[in-house]
Design a protein around this motif. Structure first.
Motif, short mmCIF file in Angstrom:
data_model
loop_
_atom_site.label_atom_id
_atom_site.label_comp_id
_atom_site.label_asym_id
_atom_site.label_seq_id
_atom_site.Cartn_x
_atom_site.Cartn_y
_atom_site.Cartn_z
N GLU A 106 0.85 -1.19 0.00
CA GLU A 106 0.00 0.00 0.00
C GLU A 106 0.89 1.23 0.00
O GLU A 106 1.87 1.34 0.74
CB GLU A 106 -0.91 0.01 1.22
CG GLU A 106 -1.87 1.19 1.23
CD GLU A 106 -2.83 1.15 2.41
OE1 GLU A 106 -3.68 2.06 2.49
OE2 GLU A 106 -2.70 0.23 3.24
N GLU A 143 -5.54 3.70 -1.07
CA GLU A 143 -6.90 4.09 -0.66
C GLU A 143 -6.99 5.61 -0.68
O GLU A 143 -6.18 6.29 -0.03
CB GLU A 143 -7.22 3.53 0.71
CG GLU A 143 -7.31 2.01 0.73
CD GLU A 143 -7.73 1.48 2.10
OE1 GLU A 143 -7.67 2.26 3.08
OE2 GLU A 143 -8.11 0.30 2.19
N SER A 164 -9.85 0.52 -10.35
CA SER A 164 -10.41 1.16 -9.15
C SER A 164 -11.72 0.53 -8.77
O SER A 164 -12.44 -0.04 -9.60
CB SER A 164 -10.61 2.66 -9.40
OG SER A 164 -11.49 2.87 -10.49
N GLN A 165 -12.04 0.62 -7.47
CA GLN A 165 -13.33 0.17 -6.96
C GLN A 165 -13.64 0.95 -5.68
O GLN A 165 -12.74 1.51 -5.05
CB GLN A 165 -13.31 -1.33 -6.68
CG GLN A 165 -12.30 -1.75 -5.61
CD GLN A 165 -12.30 -3.26 -5.40
OE1 GLN A 165 -12.67 -4.01 -6.26
NE2 GLN A 165 -11.86 -3.67 -4.21
N TYR A 166 -14.92 1.01 -5.34
CA TYR A 166 -15.36 1.73 -4.14
C TYR A 166 -15.68 0.73 -3.04
O TYR A 166 -16.22 -0.36 -3.29
CB TYR A 166 -16.61 2.56 -4.43
CG TYR A 166 -16.33 3.81 -5.23
CD1 TYR A 166 -15.90 4.98 -4.61
CD2 TYR A 166 -16.48 3.81 -6.62
CE1 TYR A 166 -15.64 6.12 -5.34
CE2 TYR A 166 -16.22 4.94 -7.35
CZ TYR A 166 -15.81 6.11 -6.71
OH TYR A 166 -15.55 7.23 -7.44
N ASP A 167 -15.35 1.11 -1.82
CA ASP A 167 -15.68 0.29 -0.67
C ASP A 167 -15.90 1.22 0.52
O ASP A 167 -14.96 1.86 1.00
CB ASP A 167 -14.55 -0.70 -0.39
CG ASP A 167 -14.90 -1.64 0.76
OD1 ASP A 167 -16.09 -1.76 1.09
OD2 ASP A 167 -13.97 -2.25 1.32
N GLU A 168 -17.16 1.32 0.96
CA GLU A 168 -17.53 2.12 2.12
C GLU A 168 -17.02 3.57 1.99
O GLU A 168 -16.41 4.13 2.90
CB GLU A 168 -16.98 1.49 3.41
CG GLU A 168 -17.58 0.11 3.68
CD GLU A 168 -17.08 -0.48 4.99
OE1 GLU A 168 -16.19 0.15 5.62
OE2 GLU A 168 -17.56 -1.55 5.37
N MET A 171 -12.19 5.06 -2.27
CA MET A 171 -11.80 4.58 -3.59
C MET A 171 -10.48 3.82 -3.47
O MET A 171 -9.50 4.35 -2.96
CB MET A 171 -11.62 5.76 -4.55
CG MET A 171 -11.53 5.39 -6.00
SD MET A 171 -11.47 6.89 -7.02
CE MET A 171 -11.69 6.18 -8.63
N GLU A 172 -10.48 2.56 -3.89
CA GLU A 172 -9.26 1.76 -3.83
C GLU A 172 -8.70 1.60 -5.24
O GLU A 172 -9.38 1.13 -6.15
CB GLU A 172 -9.54 0.38 -3.23
CG GLU A 172 -8.26 -0.44 -3.06
CD GLU A 172 -8.50 -1.76 -2.36
OE1 GLU A 172 -8.58 -2.79 -3.08
OE2 GLU A 172 -8.62 -1.77 -1.11
N GLU A 174 -5.57 0.09 -7.69
CA GLU A 174 -4.55 -0.96 -7.72
C GLU A 174 -3.92 -1.00 -9.11
O GLU A 174 -4.61 -0.85 -10.13
CB GLU A 174 -5.15 -2.33 -7.40
CG GLU A 174 -4.13 -3.45 -7.38
CD GLU A 174 -4.67 -4.78 -6.87
OE1 GLU A 174 -4.01 -5.81 -7.08
OE2 GLU A 174 -5.76 -4.76 -6.24
#
Length: 901
Positions: A106, A143, A164-168, A171-172, A174
């Motif tokens: 990370e 993140e 990219s993706q969203y979680d809570e 934006m994450e 990779e």
């Protein structure tokens, strides 16, 4: 995120520390974080806004606890790495990665608000990615809050493929940190913009301070002020002298800090021991750059080298770029600037050539020569010891400078050949570069130039110049000969030349000279001694209109009591309208005579279409030949190898990394290891069995199915033409026994012969392909026909990877022995396509794997239907500095330099 309290266990590599150039052209320093940075980190964090802190930690975090400070400053430099960016005594940014699983880490950054928008995030990402690659990390994740647009763009604009993706609400992102062509291209563009911006401030300052300005005549400080004023500099000139109230009729200031207005550039002419105080004064004032005229640095010996290293380190640590020391100065002939910040009393005429010179002593003579020839320049830099600003920086500026159409380089050393090669390949596609390189045979450098010695042979350096499209000439005179042609005439479309003149003798000399340098004379017009302007006009028009003519050489020697003005008018008029280049020997004049000049709306002394003249016809056609070679290079497509997709780079890297884990000091690959590595690049190495006894030889022959050879592989035997070290056509136990006995009797000390058994290869021409990793120069490739004569005569071709599609073809054809491959005296034509493929593959290996210290395919038998690779030797070693300037932006640091703390 890993939050262990691991303390420093492994010291970071030395090359993780570097001076870097920011987007605005200012410098800063990047280095691994240290436990003693705790105080700096706390001060830095206190200056960061609450919003930036929230974006970094996703929650209010106004202060760092002692535990936080310890965690952030004490890392192991393997699973947890942090880099800081400093300017002067302040930390202005920090970036880090923490391992989250094998091969994945990370990454996060924090940049002080006042320094955001300077490209710091991209720089930290580049350097962290390179550190991660060296530690076996393959992917980064980050993140980011959705409204943190600046950080999102930092990742997406880096040239990596970001998912990219969203979680809570977070934006994450990779992405793989493999240095793709796109990522390297993005880095190169940012490097170009930053370095160009840093040089532009030198050429277009709004104000210049002369530090060391003097009231006394015949002093350096007085000359610098005088040249700025008499050169009609359009900006403000400030004199700095602690002992004077006025210099040359203008007020004098005791220090730079006392000057009421801003200062862009400071010209320094004080004793060497006082320069360090000047740097601090200029840094406090916010000066962009220094031109240090003062001598007494590296050119004087070890004490001076130490002083020079301190000067560079101190200047860069405060964001200042430096030209010099021991420099002649800087000139810009643009009438909007009219800057003569140099020791030269000659302000050259406006022209199209940008000139970089390392020698201060030669600088004045060069400017005088430019002036006498009527060539004209756009900008000029004499960098002296070249401690900071180098020819690479100037090339970056001239690439986009509309006023510069031709680049001239007088080089006494090349501090970073890898970068020079990379930049010149790009610049030459847009503008011709003409270079003189002193010390070409000895590869020696002046005392003031602290550069590492290039281990690659001088032929490899010459090959790099040719490969980059640089027109390398032998003398300054020849440089000007070529420059005046490129600056004023169009490029030729081919090698076909027409010679038009009124002297039969000079016409024959021109034809002979043209043929000797590779030009084709297919039209020769002898006008006679009494030819006039009308005769010349008709002949020149006919030659230019001839589709079989690519360039024209005009020769005019006037009869007695004739000025030649009418013929000059014809030459100038034809030259202005012609789309083919014209060179002349007009009245034996040198340069661009007034009579042959075409007015230039841009203000140059001689415009496009002016006809250059040469005192000798040999010089004229030699200059034309140099330009023809450049035009041919320019038309050659710069495409990469077409079959790269057949290469398994990951498998090759895995082989090398696993071997170095078990052999950290380096390793000579065994035959099975070589076969595996070469196979990843589509190279099939013939199976070879090492044998030390007759029984082993018999067993090997049987296992290989007979039809084998027994040969000695020791170098002292392979390269002895008077010794038979190979026994062929062994087809059974009896043949092998005879071969073993005969070779052991023939060879002295057979136990050192290195006997091997190998399948019998089809007949062919032996060729050798080799590569090496030069610590300074980078990857180098060579090719030649096998055998001792090749070594004795030096008949090898060289190239610098990566190779364009045509490079392998040129390598095979440019050696003197190449006719052997193409049916010499009725012999069979070999499979040249397969040889070229092997050349490209070896180049790819060396380019992809800097751990490969040397790779040698000493015996490749090239036949009519393929090529058999019968032998190889590969040495791998850990890389101390993995060509880090290819994958991250950094300013070069001469050997032995001590970077600032």
């Amino acid at each position: 995120m890993t939050t262990s309290d691991a303390v420093t266990s492994t010291p970071p590599p030395r090359h993780w520390e570097a001076d870097v150039l920011l987007r605005d052209g200012k410098t800063a320093h990047i280095r691994p974080i240290r436990p003693e940075d705790a105080g700096l980190l706390v001060e830095f964090y206190a200056r960061v806004s609450e919003e930036s802190k929230y974006y970094r930690f996703f929650s209010p975090m106004p202060h760092l606890s002692d535990r936080d400070v310890k965690r952030f400053t004490q890392v192991d430099y393997v699973t947890r790495v942090a880099l800081v960016l400093t300017s002067g005594d302040n930390m202005i940014a920090v970036g880090r990665y923490d391992l989250v699983e094998e091969g994945k880490a990370e990454v996060a950054f924090l940049v002080e608000d006042g320094h955001q928008g300077r490209g710091i995030g991209q720089l930290l990402l580049e350097h962290l990615a390179q550190a991660g690659r060296e530690r076996g990390i393959e992917r980064f994740i980050a993140e980011v809050l959705p409204d943190n647009h600046a950080m999102i763009h930092t990742f997406k604009d880096a040239g990596y493929r970001v998912a990219s993706q969203y979680d809570e609400g977070v934006m994450e992102l990779e992405f793989s940190i493999d240095p793709t062509d796109t990522a390297i291209g993005v880095m190169a563009q940012r490097e170009h913009r930053a370095e160009s911006a840093s040089i532009e401030r030198f050429f277009r300052p709004r104000s210049v301070a002369v530090i060391g300005a003097s009231r006394r005549q015949d002093t350096i400080g007085q000359a610098l002020v005088r040249h700025l004023v008499t050169g009609d500099f359009t900006g403000r000139v400030y004199a700095v002298n602690p002992s004077a109230d006025a210099v040359s009729g203008m007020p004098s200031y005791k220090t730079v800090g006392e000057i009421p207005g801003e200062v862009d550039v400071a010209i320094v002419a004080v004793p060497a021991e006082a320069v360090q105080d000047v740097v601090l004064d200029c840094a406090a004032k916010g000066v962009h750059g220094l031109v240090v005229i003062s001598s007494g640095f590296a050119e004087t010996g070890e004490e001076g080298r130490v002083r020079q290293r301190r000067l560079v380190g101190l200047s860069r640590s405060y964001g200042l770029r430096l030209i010099g020391p021991n420099a002649l100065g800087v000139i810009n002939t643009d009438p909007e600037v009219s800057l003569n910040a140099s020791l030269s009393s000659v302000m050259p005429p406006r022209g199209r050539a940008g000139f970089f010179c390392q020698s201060g002593a030669l600088g004045s003579a060069i400017l005088e020569k430019v002036n006498n020839r009527g060539l004209g320049i756009s900008t000029f830099v004499s960098a002296g010891n070249r401690a900071d600003v180098s020819g690479n920086d100037l090339l970056q500026y001239w690439l986009e400078d509309d006023a510069t159409e031709v680049v001239l380089l007088y080089l006494e050393s090349i501090g970073n050949p890898r970068k020079f090669s990379r930049i010149t390949r790009r610049v030459s596609r847009k503008k011709p570069i003409i270079a003189v390189r002193s010390g070409r045979s000895t590869q020696g450098v002046p005392m003031g130039h602290a550069v590492r010695k290039i281990a690659a042979p001088s032929q490899a350096v010459d090959a790099m110049f040719r490969q980059s499209g640089v027109i390398q000439v032998d003398t300054l005179e020849e440089m000007f000969d070529v420059a005046q042609l490129l600056a004023h005439q169009p490029l030729p479309r081919g090698r076909r030349v027409a010679v038009v003149g009124n002297s039969d003798a000079l016409g024959l000399l021109a034809a002979d000279a043209a043929t000797s340098v590779g030009l084709v004379v297919n039209k020769q017009v002898a006008l006679g001694a009494d030819a006039g302007a009308e005769d010349f006009e008709d002949a020149l028009d006919a030659a230019i209109d001839d589709p079989e003519v690519d360039a024209v050489a005009a020769i005019y020697i006037p009869p007695l009591n004739t000025s030649g003005e009418d013929v000059a008018n014809v030459l100038a008029a034809v030259g202005e309208q012609s789309d083919k280049p014209i060179v002349s020997t007009f009245l034996g004049a040198e340069g661009v005579p007034e009579l042959l000049r075409v007015p230039d709306v841009a203000g140059s002394s001689a415009g496009r279409g002016s006809v250059p003249s040469y005192p000798a016809v040999e010089a004229a056609v030699r200059a034309l030949a140099r330009v023809v070679e450049y035009a041919v290079w320019l038309r050659t497509p710069d495409k990469g190898a077409a079959d790269e997709e057949l290469v398994d780079r990951q498998a090759a890297r895995r082989v090398v990394n696993e071997l170095l884990m078990h052999h950290p000091e380096g390793h000579d690959l065994t035959m099975p290891e070589q076969r595996e590595l070469l196979a990843a690049y589509g190279i099939e190495l013939w199976e070879t069995r090492a044998v030390t006894t007759r029984k082993q030889a018999l067993d090997a022959g049987k296992e290989l199915g007979w039809d084998v050879v027994l040969k000695a592989t020791a170098p002292h035997l392979r390269h002895r033409p008077d010794l038979a070290h190979v026994w062929r056509n062994i087809d059974g136990p009896a043949d092998m026994s005879d071969a073993w006995r005969s070779l052991n009797e023939l060879i002295t000390e057979p136990e050192t012969a290195g006997f091997v058994v190998q399948k019998n290869a089809p007949p062919g021409v032996p060729v050798g392909i080799s590569s090496m990793e030069d610590p300074l120069f980078g990857p180098v490739l060579s090719f030649g026909i096998g055998g001792p004569l090749t070594e004795l005569l030096g008949d090898r071709s060289f190239r610098i990877p990566p190779l364009a599609e045509h490079d392998a073809q040129d390598m095979v054809r440019e050696i003197k022995a190449s006719p052997i491959l193409f049916g010499y005296r009725g012999s069979e034509i070999v499979d040249v396509t397969e040889i070229e493929r092997l050349v490209r593959r070896v180049a790819q290996i060396q380019n992809d794997l800097p751990q490969v210290r040397a790779l040698d395919l000493p015996l490749v038998l090239a036949g009519a239907n393929g090529a058999a690779v019968l032998g190889s030797a590969i040495r791998i070693e850990p890389v101390i500095d993995p060509r880090s300037d290819w994958f991250v932006r950094r300013l070069s640091t001469p050997p032995g330099d001590t970077l600032p703390d």
